[in-house]
Design a protein around this motif. Sequence first.
Motif, PDB file in Angstrom:
ATOM      1  N   LYS A  46       0.913  -1.079  -0.081  1.00 55.82           N
ATOM      2  CA  LYS A  46       0.090  -0.169  -0.113  1.00 55.82           C
ATOM      3  C   LYS A  46       0.740   1.335   0.057  1.00 55.82           C
ATOM      4  N   LEU A  47       1.983   1.056   0.758  1.00 53.63           N
ATOM      5  CA  LEU A  47       3.110   2.249   0.815  1.00 53.63           C
ATOM      6  C   LEU A  47       3.566   2.469  -0.530  1.00 53.63           C
ATOM      7  N   ARG A  48       3.978   1.278  -0.913  1.00 53.29           N
ATOM      8  CA  ARG A  48       4.827   1.484  -2.408  1.00 53.29           C
ATOM      9  C   ARG A  48       4.101   1.786  -3.471  1.00 53.29           C
ATOM     10  N   ASP A  49       2.782   1.623  -3.433  1.00 54.71           N
ATOM     11  CA  ASP A  49       1.976   1.584  -4.715  1.00 54.71           C
ATOM     12  C   ASP A  49       1.124   3.108  -4.643  1.00 54.71           C
ATOM     13  N   THR A  50       1.516   3.781  -3.515  1.00 53.14           N
ATOM     14  CA  THR A  50       0.872   4.968  -3.525  1.00 53.14           C
ATOM     15  C   THR A  50       1.694   6.230  -3.443  1.00 53.14           C
ATOM     16  N   ARG A  51       3.116   5.882  -3.365  1.00 57.53           N
ATOM     17  CA  ARG A  51       4.280   7.081  -3.099  1.00 57.53           C
ATOM     18  C   ARG A  51       4.878   7.079  -4.430  1.00 57.53           C
ATOM     19  N   GLU A  52       5.083   8.251  -4.879  1.00 58.74           N
ATOM     20  CA  GLU A  52       6.083   8.671  -6.122  1.00 58.74           C
ATOM     21  C   GLU A  52       7.420   8.265  -5.939  1.00 58.74           C
ATOM     22  N   GLU A  53       7.821   8.230  -4.667  1.00 58.71           N
ATOM     23  CA  GLU A  53       9.478   7.633  -4.360  1.00 58.71           C
ATOM     24  C   GLU A  53       9.727   6.547  -4.957  1.00 58.71           C
ATOM     25  N   ASN A  55       8.210   5.072  -7.867  1.00 57.54           N
ATOM     26  CA  ASN A  55       8.229   5.114  -9.216  1.00 57.54           C
ATOM     27  C   ASN A  55       9.269   4.697  -9.893  1.00 57.54           C
ATOM     28  N   GLU A  56      10.491   5.195  -9.637  1.00 55.85           N
ATOM     29  CA  GLU A  56      11.672   4.701 -10.569  1.00 55.85           C
ATOM     30  C   GLU A  56      12.238   3.261 -10.146  1.00 55.85           C
ATOM     31  N   LYS A  58      10.165   0.871  -9.091  1.00 56.70           N
ATOM     32  CA  LYS A  58       9.140   0.041  -9.636  1.00 56.70           C
ATOM     33  C   LYS A  58       9.594  -0.202 -11.354  1.00 56.70           C
ATOM     34  N   ALA A  59       9.941   0.878 -11.962  1.00 59.93           N
ATOM     35  CA  ALA A  59      10.163   0.999 -13.234  1.00 59.93           C
ATOM     36  C   ALA A  59      11.291   0.120 -13.611  1.00 59.93           C
ATOM     37  N   GLN A  60      12.209  -0.112 -12.571  1.00 57.44           N
ATOM     38  CA  GLN A  60      13.387  -0.811 -12.911  1.00 57.44           C
ATOM     39  C   GLN A  60      13.190  -2.271 -12.525  1.00 57.44           C
ATOM     40  N   GLY A  61      11.876  -2.522 -12.094  1.00 58.17           N
ATOM     41  CA  GLY A  61      11.717  -3.980 -11.660  1.00 58.17           C
ATOM     42  C   GLY A  61      11.995  -4.306 -10.303  1.00 58.17           C
ATOM     43  N   TYR A  62      12.511  -3.431  -9.428  1.00 62.33           N
ATOM     44  CA  TYR A  62      12.709  -3.824  -8.028  1.00 62.33           C
ATOM     45  C   TYR A  62      11.598  -3.780  -7.144  1.00 62.33           C
ATOM     46  N   VAL A  63      11.689  -4.493  -6.025  1.00 65.20           N
ATOM     47  CA  VAL A  63      10.442  -4.377  -5.077  1.00 65.20           C
ATOM     48  C   VAL A  63      10.463  -3.030  -4.100  1.00 65.20           C
ATOM     49  N   GLY A  64      11.766  -2.694  -3.824  1.00 70.27           N
ATOM     50  CA  GLY A  64      11.846  -1.297  -3.111  1.00 70.27           C
ATOM     51  C   GLY A  64      12.278  -1.437  -1.534  1.00 70.27           C
ATOM     52  N   ILE A  65      12.896  -2.611  -1.237  1.00 71.95           N
ATOM     53  CA  ILE A  65      13.315  -2.944   0.174  1.00 71.95           C
ATOM     54  C   ILE A  65      14.891  -2.903  -0.072  1.00 71.95           C
ATOM     55  N   PRO A  66      15.547  -2.706   1.143  1.00 70.51           N
ATOM     56  CA  PRO A  66      15.154  -2.061   2.334  1.00 70.51           C
ATOM     57  C   PRO A  66      14.557  -0.710   2.148  1.00 70.51           C
ATOM     58  N   CYS A  67      13.381  -0.613   2.857  1.00 66.24           N
ATOM     59  CA  CYS A  67      12.607   0.740   2.979  1.00 66.24           C
ATOM     60  C   CYS A  67      12.615   1.335   4.440  1.00 66.24           C
ATOM     61  N   VAL A  68      13.120   2.361   4.624  1.00 65.35           N
ATOM     62  CA  VAL A  68      12.872   2.899   6.074  1.00 65.35           C
ATOM     63  C   VAL A  68      11.809   4.253   6.023  1.00 65.35           C
ATOM     64  N   SER A  69      10.931   3.893   6.730  1.00 72.18           N
ATOM     65  CA  SER A  69       9.839   4.837   6.756  1.00 72.18           C
ATOM     66  C   SER A  69       9.870   5.654   8.132  1.00 72.18           C
TER      67      SER A  69
END
Length: 87
Positions: A46-53, A55-56, A58-69
């Motif tokens: 939900k966080l990943r799919d609603t935040r512009e940060e 976008n890049e 996801k475009a590169q095919g990465y999951v986006g972890i580790p992510c520090v919120s």
Amino acid sequence: MKKIIVYGSKNCPDCQPMQDYLKNNNVDFIYLDITENMFFLKTFLKLRDTREEFNEIKAQGYVGIPCVSVNDAEVLYFDKPDISELI
């Protein structure tokens, strides 16, 4: 005190170094393994799919972890953050 959550996975080679970095710098955080718990996965997606940060990432095919919120995604980090920003 800031609320810091690290989203990650035991299968991610970058997640343990992120945890070690935060621990070594005495940063209190909650670690949520998105591969161990469906609720954690859904929360992260939900966080990943609603935040512009993301976008890049996801475009590169990465999951986006580790992510520090920080403070419920007020600020997001994907690389080692400056510790002074977390305290």
